[in-house]
Design a protein around this motif. Structure first.
Motif, short mmCIF file in Angstrom:
data_model
loop_
_atom_site.label_atom_id
_atom_site.label_comp_id
_atom_site.label_asym_id
_atom_site.label_seq_id
_atom_site.Cartn_x
_atom_site.Cartn_y
_atom_site.Cartn_z
N PRO A 69 35.47 84.57 47.83
CA PRO A 69 34.30 84.75 48.70
C PRO A 69 34.47 85.89 49.71
O PRO A 69 33.51 86.59 50.05
N ILE A 70 35.70 86.10 50.17
CA ILE A 70 35.96 87.18 51.13
C ILE A 70 35.83 88.54 50.46
O ILE A 70 35.17 89.44 50.98
N ILE A 71 36.43 88.69 49.27
CA ILE A 71 36.42 89.97 48.55
C ILE A 71 35.03 90.29 48.02
O ILE A 71 34.55 91.42 48.13
N ASN A 72 34.37 89.29 47.45
CA ASN A 72 33.05 89.50 46.85
C ASN A 72 31.89 89.25 47.83
O ASN A 72 30.72 89.31 47.42
N LYS A 73 32.24 88.95 49.08
CA LYS A 73 31.26 88.77 50.15
C LYS A 73 30.18 87.75 49.78
O LYS A 73 28.99 88.04 49.74
N LYS A 74 30.66 86.53 49.48
CA LYS A 74 29.73 85.45 49.19
C LYS A 74 30.20 84.19 49.91
O LYS A 74 31.30 84.16 50.51
N ARG A 75 29.40 83.16 49.88
CA ARG A 75 29.71 81.94 50.62
C ARG A 75 30.86 81.18 49.97
O ARG A 75 31.04 81.21 48.75
N ALA A 128 32.44 74.64 48.79
CA ALA A 128 33.14 73.41 49.16
C ALA A 128 33.64 72.68 47.91
O ALA A 128 34.72 72.08 47.92
N VAL A 129 32.86 72.75 46.82
CA VAL A 129 33.24 72.09 45.58
C VAL A 129 34.52 72.70 45.02
O VAL A 129 35.44 71.98 44.59
N GLN A 130 34.60 74.03 45.01
CA GLN A 130 35.79 74.70 44.50
C GLN A 130 37.02 74.34 45.32
O GLN A 130 38.10 74.08 44.77
N LEU A 131 36.87 74.30 46.64
CA LEU A 131 37.99 73.95 47.51
C LEU A 131 38.43 72.51 47.28
O LEU A 131 39.63 72.21 47.25
N MET A 132 37.47 71.61 47.08
CA MET A 132 37.80 70.21 46.83
C MET A 132 38.52 70.04 45.48
O MET A 132 39.49 69.29 45.38
N LEU A 133 38.04 70.75 44.46
CA LEU A 133 38.68 70.68 43.15
C LEU A 133 40.10 71.25 43.21
O LEU A 133 41.02 70.73 42.56
N SER A 134 40.28 72.31 43.99
CA SER A 134 41.61 72.90 44.15
C SER A 134 42.56 71.91 44.82
O SER A 134 43.72 71.77 44.44
N MET A 135 42.06 71.22 45.86
CA MET A 135 42.88 70.24 46.55
C MET A 135 43.25 69.08 45.63
O MET A 135 44.36 68.56 45.68
N LEU A 136 42.31 68.69 44.77
CA LEU A 136 42.58 67.62 43.80
C LEU A 136 43.71 68.03 42.87
O LEU A 136 44.60 67.24 42.55
N THR A 137 43.68 69.29 42.45
CA THR A 137 44.74 69.81 41.58
C THR A 137 46.07 69.84 42.31
O THR A 137 47.11 69.47 41.75
N LEU A 138 46.06 70.27 43.57
CA LEU A 138 47.29 70.34 44.35
C LEU A 138 47.91 68.96 44.53
O LEU A 138 49.14 68.80 44.43
#
Length: 289
Positions: A107-113, A116-126
């Motif tokens: 989101p920072i590099i491509n300047k988009k929002r 929350a879903v991606q972050l939650m899925l990442s945490m599930l994987t972690l």
């Protein structure tokens, strides 16, 4: 979409053997990676000739691709450093952080929002990976190197996602491997000046493993990787690559006797990783429909 997911998971399966070769090859991670990109460049050059694919005529385009190739080269150096200073399991477990860094950096590099879903899925994987493997404090350096490697892996995927839509995947990987060969080649004299006792010429067995690593786990893997990015998002690809640690850990348990017992927490962790990948796959298909 089904073909893209099949291509992606074939690449993930090949990736599962990447850490294994890193353990089998006795060279330091710097010459190991240099031979990997060099042999991959030669193989891809032959492939381009066989398929009669013309090389780029624009220096600007070649340089744009080359910069991304340097990112994957740096990732490999830290990834194999992590394995050399710890073991296969540590190196590949750290790789699961790639989806987390992708969710944060994209989101920072491509300047988009932020999603929350991606972050939650990442945490599930972690959480899943942490249950599979309990980190040992004696492997702190290996863990640090592994975490650094995942940052460069995430950056590579984010920038490569743009390139695969413009260029043939074989051509793309040729210039990326070539750039890694050249840039790391300039660094080799410095490395051997600082560490003169390190071996440069690979043994016969190292040579065989390097050829297999370059042919299947580099050229084959990254061509499939680039093809999957044409239809799937960088986050989906990186999340699916969280299956790589599972494949590698199983191989490490079976053939390297790393002393880790497959207990109930392994199966719980495995289930969490599979759920996170399945949920993202279903979400991606629904968005494309």
């Amino acid at each position: 979409m089904k073909k893209s997911y099949l291509v992606l998971h074939t690449a993930v399966l090949l990736a599962g053997f990447t850490g294994v070769f890193g353990k089998l090859i006795t060279l330091n991670q710097i010459p190991l990676v240099w031979f990997r990109v060099l042999l991959s460049t030669i193989i891809l050059f032959i492939v381009l000739k066989l398929f009669k694919i013309e090389r780029l005529k624009s220096t600007k385009d070649a340089f744009k691709i080359a910069k991304v190739g340097v990112l994957i080269t740096i990732h490999w150096i830290f990834f194999y450093g992590s394995i050399k200073f710890s073991n296969i399991s540590i190196g590949v477990v750290c790789y699961c952080l790639t989806s987390f860094f992708t969710a944060v950096l994209e989101p920072i590099i491509n300047k988009k929002r932020f999603s929350a879903v991606q972050l939650m899925l990442s945490m599930l994987t972690l959480i899943g990976i942490s249950l599979i493997f309990h980190f040992d404090s004696s492997y702190q350096l290996g863990i640090i190197l592994g975490v650094i490697s995942t940052i460069f892996a995430a950056l590579y995927t984010i920038y490569n996602e743009r390139l695969v839509k413009q260029y043939d995947s074989k051509l793309l990987n040729f210039y990326q491997m070539l750039s890694g060969t050249i840039v790391l080649g300039f660094g080799l004299p410095i490395f051997y000046y600082l560490f003169p006792t390190e071996r440069f010429i690979p043994s016969f067995s190292d040579g065989v493993y390097l050829i297999l690593l370059a042919l299947f786990c580099t050229v084959g893997l990254y061509v499939l990787f680039a093809e999957s990015l044409k239809k799937l998002s960088a986050f989906t690809v990186n999340l699916s690559f969280n299956l790589e640690p599972i494949y590698s850990i199983i191989i490490a348990f079976l053939f390297f006797n790393e002393g880790k017992q497959v207990n109930a927490s392994f199966y719980v962790g495995l289930a969490l990783v599979l759920v996170s990948v399945l949920l993202q796959t279903m979400r991606s298909i629904r968005k494309k429909a």
